[in-house]
Write a protein that holds these residues in place. Structure first.
Motif, PDB file in Angstrom:
ATOM      1  N   VAL A 251       0.838  -1.204   0.000  1.00 33.59           N
ATOM      2  CA  VAL A 251       0.000   0.000   0.000  1.00 33.59           C
ATOM      3  C   VAL A 251       0.874   1.255   0.000  1.00 33.59           C
ATOM      4  N   GLN A 252       1.980   1.233   0.775  1.00 31.02           N
ATOM      5  CA  GLN A 252       2.897   2.380   0.787  1.00 31.02           C
ATOM      6  C   GLN A 252       3.465   2.628  -0.607  1.00 31.02           C
ATOM      7  N   GLU A 253       3.863   1.560  -1.298  1.00 32.68           N
ATOM      8  CA  GLU A 253       4.443   1.718  -2.630  1.00 32.68           C
ATOM      9  C   GLU A 253       3.413   2.265  -3.611  1.00 32.68           C
ATOM     10  N   GLU A 254       2.179   1.739  -3.537  1.00 35.13           N
ATOM     11  CA  GLU A 254       1.141   2.233  -4.430  1.00 35.13           C
ATOM     12  C   GLU A 254       0.797   3.694  -4.124  1.00 35.13           C
ATOM     13  N   LEU A 255       0.788   4.070  -2.837  1.00 37.91           N
ATOM     14  CA  LEU A 255       0.523   5.464  -2.477  1.00 37.91           C
ATOM     15  C   LEU A 255       1.627   6.382  -2.982  1.00 37.91           C
ATOM     16  N   ARG A 256       2.864   5.878  -2.965  1.00 41.25           N
ATOM     17  CA  ARG A 256       3.973   6.709  -3.433  1.00 41.25           C
ATOM     18  C   ARG A 256       3.857   6.994  -4.928  1.00 41.25           C
ATOM     19  N   LEU A 257       3.289   6.061  -5.699  1.00 43.92           N
ATOM     20  CA  LEU A 257       3.205   6.214  -7.140  1.00 43.92           C
ATOM     21  C   LEU A 257       1.827   6.665  -7.617  1.00 43.92           C
TER      22      LEU A 257
ATOM     23  N   GLY B  49       4.120   9.672   5.927  1.00 47.87           N
ATOM     24  CA  GLY B  49       4.307  11.057   5.483  1.00 47.87           C
ATOM     25  C   GLY B  49       3.809  11.338   4.088  1.00 47.87           C
ATOM     26  N   GLN B  50       2.859  10.533   3.569  1.00 50.65           N
ATOM     27  CA  GLN B  50       2.367  10.709   2.213  1.00 50.65           C
ATOM     28  C   GLN B  50       0.963  11.292   2.169  1.00 50.65           C
ATOM     29  N   PHE B  51       0.462  11.754   3.332  1.00 52.09           N
ATOM     30  CA  PHE B  51      -0.923  12.191   3.352  1.00 52.09           C
ATOM     31  C   PHE B  51      -1.086  13.645   2.934  1.00 52.09           C
ATOM     32  N   THR B  52      -0.015  14.393   2.874  1.00 52.58           N
ATOM     33  CA  THR B  52      -0.150  15.805   2.510  1.00 52.58           C
ATOM     34  C   THR B  52      -0.730  15.957   1.114  1.00 52.58           C
ATOM     35  N   LYS B  53      -0.188  15.203   0.157  1.00 46.67           N
ATOM     36  CA  LYS B  53      -0.696  15.345  -1.212  1.00 46.67           C
ATOM     37  C   LYS B  53      -2.138  14.845  -1.315  1.00 46.67           C
ATOM     38  N   ILE B  54      -2.516  13.840  -0.482  1.00 47.24           N
ATOM     39  CA  ILE B  54      -3.879  13.339  -0.509  1.00 47.24           C
ATOM     40  C   ILE B  54      -4.831  14.394   0.042  1.00 47.24           C
ATOM     41  N   ASP B  55      -4.462  14.987   1.191  1.00 47.66           N
ATOM     42  CA  ASP B  55      -5.293  16.051   1.762  1.00 47.66           C
ATOM     43  C   ASP B  55      -5.478  17.200   0.776  1.00 47.66           C
ATOM     44  N   CYS B  56      -4.376  17.606   0.148  1.00 43.76           N
ATOM     45  CA  CYS B  56      -4.460  18.725  -0.804  1.00 43.76           C
ATOM     46  C   CYS B  56      -5.390  18.384  -1.966  1.00 43.76           C
ATOM     47  N   TRP B  57      -5.301  17.149  -2.457  1.00 47.14           N
ATOM     48  CA  TRP B  57      -6.174  16.750  -3.563  1.00 47.14           C
ATOM     49  C   TRP B  57      -7.628  16.751  -3.121  1.00 47.14           C
TER      50      TRP B  57
ATOM     51  N   LEU C 281     -16.097  12.245   1.394  1.00 46.96           N
ATOM     52  CA  LEU C 281     -15.352  11.060   1.825  1.00 46.96           C
ATOM     53  C   LEU C 281     -14.513  10.553   0.667  1.00 46.96           C
ATOM     54  N   LEU C 282     -13.278  10.179   0.960  1.00 52.27           N
ATOM     55  CA  LEU C 282     -12.325   9.762  -0.069  1.00 52.27           C
ATOM     56  C   LEU C 282     -12.463   8.265  -0.339  1.00 52.27           C
ATOM     57  N   ARG C 283     -12.412   7.900  -1.601  1.00 51.41           N
ATOM     58  CA  ARG C 283     -12.403   6.503  -2.020  1.00 51.41           C
ATOM     59  C   ARG C 283     -11.237   6.277  -2.981  1.00 51.41           C
ATOM     60  N   TRP C 284     -10.601   5.117  -2.861  1.00 54.87           N
ATOM     61  CA  TRP C 284      -9.425   4.779  -3.693  1.00 54.87           C
ATOM     62  C   TRP C 284      -9.682   3.457  -4.388  1.00 54.87           C
ATOM     63  N   VAL C 285      -9.630   3.481  -5.711  1.00 52.66           N
ATOM     64  CA  VAL C 285      -9.715   2.258  -6.513  1.00 52.66           C
ATOM     65  C   VAL C 285      -8.380   2.103  -7.229  1.00 52.66           C
ATOM     66  N   SER C 286      -7.552   1.192  -6.737  1.00 53.08           N
ATOM     67  CA  SER C 286      -6.221   0.975  -7.295  1.00 53.08           C
ATOM     68  C   SER C 286      -6.265  -0.101  -8.365  1.00 53.08           C
TER      69      SER C 286
ATOM     70  N   GLN D 299      -7.007   7.588  -9.736  1.00 51.80           N
ATOM     71  CA  GLN D 299      -7.433   6.491  -8.857  1.00 51.80           C
ATOM     72  C   GLN D 299      -8.312   6.952  -7.694  1.00 51.80           C
ATOM     73  N   PHE D 300      -8.315   8.235  -7.351  1.00 52.15           N
ATOM     74  CA  PHE D 300      -9.121   8.720  -6.242  1.00 52.15           C
ATOM     75  C   PHE D 300     -10.434   9.318  -6.763  1.00 52.15           C
ATOM     76  N   HIS D 301     -11.471   9.204  -5.981  1.00 49.34           N
ATOM     77  CA  HIS D 301     -12.707   9.931  -6.240  1.00 49.34           C
ATOM     78  C   HIS D 301     -13.399  10.192  -4.914  1.00 49.34           C
ATOM     79  N   LEU D 302     -14.326  11.151  -4.922  1.00 46.22           N
ATOM     80  CA  LEU D 302     -15.040  11.537  -3.708  1.00 46.22           C
ATOM     81  C   LEU D 302     -16.473  11.046  -3.764  1.00 46.22           C
ATOM     82  N   VAL D 303     -16.976  10.649  -2.607  1.00 42.80           N
ATOM     83  CA  VAL D 303     -18.404  10.389  -2.429  1.00 42.80           C
ATOM     84  C   VAL D 303     -18.895  11.306  -1.313  1.00 42.80           C
ATOM     85  N   TYR D 304     -20.188  11.523  -1.264  1.00 42.06           N
ATOM     86  CA  TYR D 304     -20.745  12.493  -0.333  1.00 42.06           C
ATOM     87  C   TYR D 304     -21.853  11.838   0.496  1.00 42.06           C
ATOM     88  N   MET D 305     -21.835  12.105   1.795  1.00 43.51           N
ATOM     89  CA  MET D 305     -22.838  11.571   2.719  1.00 43.51           C
ATOM     90  C   MET D 305     -23.663  12.729   3.258  1.00 43.51           C
TER      91      MET D 305
END
Length: 797
Positions: free
Chosen positions: A522-528, A579-587, A555-560, A534-540
């Motif tokens: 999962v770390q390797e896939e998150l790095r690349l 330490g890879q969550f910064t780019k996810i939060d920004c997105w 809410l964030l969803r990931w389909v790898s 691969q990300f999309h948002l859903v709403y509740m």
């Protein structure tokens, strides 16, 4: 024969052989370097080809999704008048296709095929006004229709046709989204074909350079040995390979071989002649006696060098060699002792442990007899070090090392086992290597003895300190076949012991290995990962007492493509820890704000958008600046954005974090505390929370939304209201919970009783249905009220 002549005859073949060997080594190194350089260059070119290919695929996919999101194709497919659709709407669709092409001369085609494989629409950017779908492309259509895939990208080439990259995707004609596999037979097939001009041009250039044709293969190429060849993956089942000509680097190697051979021969004659003269005249004779004495010392026949009393250079040389030998012996002893001993505790350090343990592990593997490694970490040692000072921490480690030695030695002596290896690996980490068999009780007894040292705290100078030990156990060769793997697995088992409560021992297992491998994957896939792909948002939705939607939580969803659907509760902690969550939060922030206007159209101008971010990000100002930038870019009022933080942030609410939150609130953002009541909250922290909204955790709701717990639920909500905080209940999945929460004064609600998380398209459908349901309920209530009023009037009359 004199010593000088013998020296000449001995040195000449040695020097000649040395130069020849050196030349041969240089030749081997240079030839390998040339081969490696060419190989790397070839691989780099193939990688560039692969990048160009993937870029074309991405352009095709982006092109397709852009068309699908537009109105032209929707109007074309929904129009029932065939003549109007084929002429007016077909022309509009053609204009949309042309407008998306960056290069008007570049060939591309766009086709829509009905479920029966008949073309519903076809357009290509060419000079042929009567162009049709080619036979190769129709063959691909038949294969995709008969298969199970819902999308595909393929490279087609052949005689009489353009080489094309074709991106295909099945689309539900109603929802314009990917259909379920069971509904594939009624889905439309949309295809985008692009001629990869840059890819083909570079491919031809590479083929000309290496004198061979590049080959496309459907399976991975086999390994090449001593050949200039390489392959690269273009798609899951498409590979491009080049097997270069053997003469490509042969010419340069022949020249190199000739130059090195001649140079070695010439240097040999010059060097030997000069060395023979100098050695005979200045070295050979005077040094013979000293050489014999040094040789005896080096062979261990003598402990030291005796002074000969000779004058001149030989005398000084003898004295200097003697002094150097004596100093070397003393320094060697000091260095060896210092390099293998931990200066603080006096036991072996990591280097000495690695040396001893590597030998034991190798012998264990070769003799097929087990050994066990205990990896010990001191829990809460940093707390003791920070609170009581480093002197106390150092004294604790010294005492611990001594008591560990006593405990381990007692077990070894009682069981008559080979000596154990005890070492301090780093700050508060220790290792014990036991040569015992699993199941004989040695490991259990040793771990119990070590853990007993921390019973009631660890005593140093008559004072108890609140430290414990977590022990990880790995056994060789069952769990590992070498020392590095053994240490790694024992370390993983130690962290398992920490996560399950500390002050215990944990054995390494294959399940733990599988978990580590999953985390690493999962770390390797998150790095690349490319978030846009691969990300999309859903709403509740979040509703009030009247059922009106007052907000939505993004809410964030990931389909790898590699891992499939990855749950947020799995990849979010991994991203935060690595330490890879910064780019996810920004997105997430940027995408959610970009889609807010669609939520506003569905639910009104005051609809709140809740965005979850990692609490750790707010310790720096970068994420706050990103919020402000996105707010300005998308033209949104800050009051409709609610930043959700987990309640755990309040445990470490430092000055910088507090200042960042206050700046966001001053800008107009709302702050929401998520998962309230999950296990970290105290009454004092509730009072000190700097927030606008409290979201009650689903577990807290499940516990308190009962009739007997209604007073406690009212008290919690009243306390939040007293702090001027709105209360949102999560996990509302039954009417009973909704009724209890409403009776307790809860403001808003969220849960599966209302709606599960939905995409924007599904949220729009849900909104229409809910509006209709609410209108029906309102009309029914009005009808009942009217009947009551009429009934009352009749009674008066």
């Amino acid at each position: 024969m004199t010593l000088g002549k013998r020296a000449f005859l001995l040195i000449f073949p040695v020097v000649l052989t040395g130069y020849l060997l050196a030349a041969f080594a240089v030749y081997l190194a240079e030839s390998r370097s040339m081969q490696s350089l060419e190989q790397a260059r070839l691989s780099q070119q193939l990688d560039h080809l692969a990048a160009l290919y993937r870029n074309e695929v991405n352009q095709s996919r982006s092109f397709l999704y852009t068309i699908l999101e537009g109105n032209a194709i929707r109007r074309f497919l929904s129009e029932t008048d065939e003549s109007y659709r084929n002429n007016a709407l077909g022309l509009r669709l053609q204009q949309s296709v042309r407008s998306l092409s960056d290069d008007p001369k570049k060939f591309l085609s766009f086709s829509i095929l009905n479920p029966d494989m008949s073309p519903a629409y076809y357009f290509e950017n060419s000079d042929d006004p009567f162009a049709e779908i080619g036979s190769a492309q129709m063959a691909l259509v038949k294969r995709l229709t008969a298969g199970n895939q819902l999308r595909d990208w393929t490279f087609l080439e052949g005689p009489g046709m353009r080489p094309l990259i074709i991106y295909s995707e099945f689309i539900d004609p109603t929802t314009f989204s990917r259909p379920l596999p069971s509904a594939k037979s009624s889905a439309l097939l949309i295809q985008v074909a692009i001629e990869p001009v840059q890819f083909l041009a570079m491919k031809r250039s590479t083929e000309l350079e290496y004198g061979v044709n590049a080959e496309f293969m459907i399976s991975p190429p086999s390994a090449w040995h001593d050949k200039l060849a390489a392959g690269v993956r273009l798609a899951p089942s498409l590979f491009l390979t080049i097997d270069a000509s053997e003469t490509h680097v042969a010419t340069g190697l022949d020249k190199l071989k000739l130059l090195l051979g001649l140079g070695a021969l010439a240097m040999s004659f010059v060097s030997v002649s000069l060395m023979a003269v100098l050695i005979t005249r200045f070295i050979t004779n005077p040094i013979s006696a000293l050489d014999r004495q040094v040789t005896t010392v080096m062979n261990g026949q003598r402990d030291g060098i005796l002074e000969t009393g000779a004058a001149g250079e030989i005398g000084r040389l003898t004295r200097n060699i003697k002094q150097m030998h004596d100093q070397s012996v003393r320094a060697l002893r000091l260095v060896q002792n210092a390099s293998w001993t931990d200066t603080l505790t006096g036991i072996s350090n990591r280097g000495h442990f690695n040396s001893l343990a590597a030998t034991i592990v190798q012998e264990t593997v070769e003799a097929d007899r087990p050994c066990s490694l205990l990896f010990i970490d001191i829990d809460n040692f940093k707390f003791v070090n920070d609170k009581y000072g480093h002197e106390v921490g150092d004294e604790l480690l010294r005492n611990l090392a001594s008591r560990l030695r006593e405990t381990v030695d007692a077990v070894i002596e009682r069981r008559v086992l080979p000596p154990a290896v005890l070492a301090r690996l780093s700050g508060d980490e220790f290792a014990v290597l036991l040569q015992s068999s699993p199941g004989d009780g040695t490991i259990r007894e040793t771990c119990a003895g070590i853990l007993s040292l921390f019973s009631g705290g660890f005593e140093v100078r008559g004072k108890q300190y609140p430290v414990t030990a977590s022990i990880g156990i790995a056994i060789c060769p069952v769990d590992a076949a070498n020392l590095a793997e053994l240490i790694s697995n024992a370390d993983a088992a130690m962290y398992q012991a920490k996560t399950t409560g500390k002050n215990r021992a944990s054995r390494f297992s294959r399940e733990l290995q599988a978990k580590r491998d999953r985390v690493r994957l999962v770390q390797e896939e998150l790095r690349l990962v490319d978030p846009d792909e691969q990300f999309h948002l859903v709403y509740m939705p979040i509703v009030d007492d009247g059922g009106k939607v007052v907000g939505c939580e993004a809410l964030l969803r990931w389909v790898s493509p590699t891992l499939g659907n990855v749950r947020p509760d799995e990849f979010v902690p991994i991203a935060e820890s690595s330490g890879q969550f910064t780019k996810i939060d920004c997105w997430v922030i940027d995408r959610a704000m970009s889609e807010y206007h669609l939520l506003e159209q569905l639910f009104g101008r005051d609809t709140t958008l809740a965005i979850n971010i990692s609490s750790a990000e707010l310790h720096s100002k970068s994420i706050a600046n990103h919020f402000n930038d996105c707010l300005d870019r998308h033209g949104i009022a800050p009051g409709v954005i609610e930043i959700e933080l987990t309640e755990t942030y309040a445990v470490t609410l430092g000055d910088q974090l507090r200042q960042n939150i206050e700046e966001l609130r001053a800008r107009g953002f709302r702050i929401s505390i998520d998962d309230f009541g999950a296990g970290y909250t105290s009454m004092q922290q509730i009072i000190e929370y700097t927030a606008d909204t409290i979201k009650l955790d689903r577990a807290l709701v499940a516990n308190l939304a009962r009739e007997e717990m209604l007073p406690a639920l009212k008290a919690v909500i009243a306390l939040c209201h007293a702090q001027n905080m709105q209360v949102i209940a999560e996990g509302v999945d039954t009417n009973e919970k909704m009724a209890m929460l409403s009776a307790a004064g809860c403001d808003n609600y969220q849960g599966y009783l209302i709606s599960q998380p939905l995409t924007l398209e599904d949220l729009g459908i849900w909104s229409l249905k809910r509006t209709a349901e609410l209108a029906g309920r309102t009309g029914q209530r009005q009808l009942v009220a009217g009947r009551h009023r009429r009934s009352g009037t009749d009674g008066l009359l």
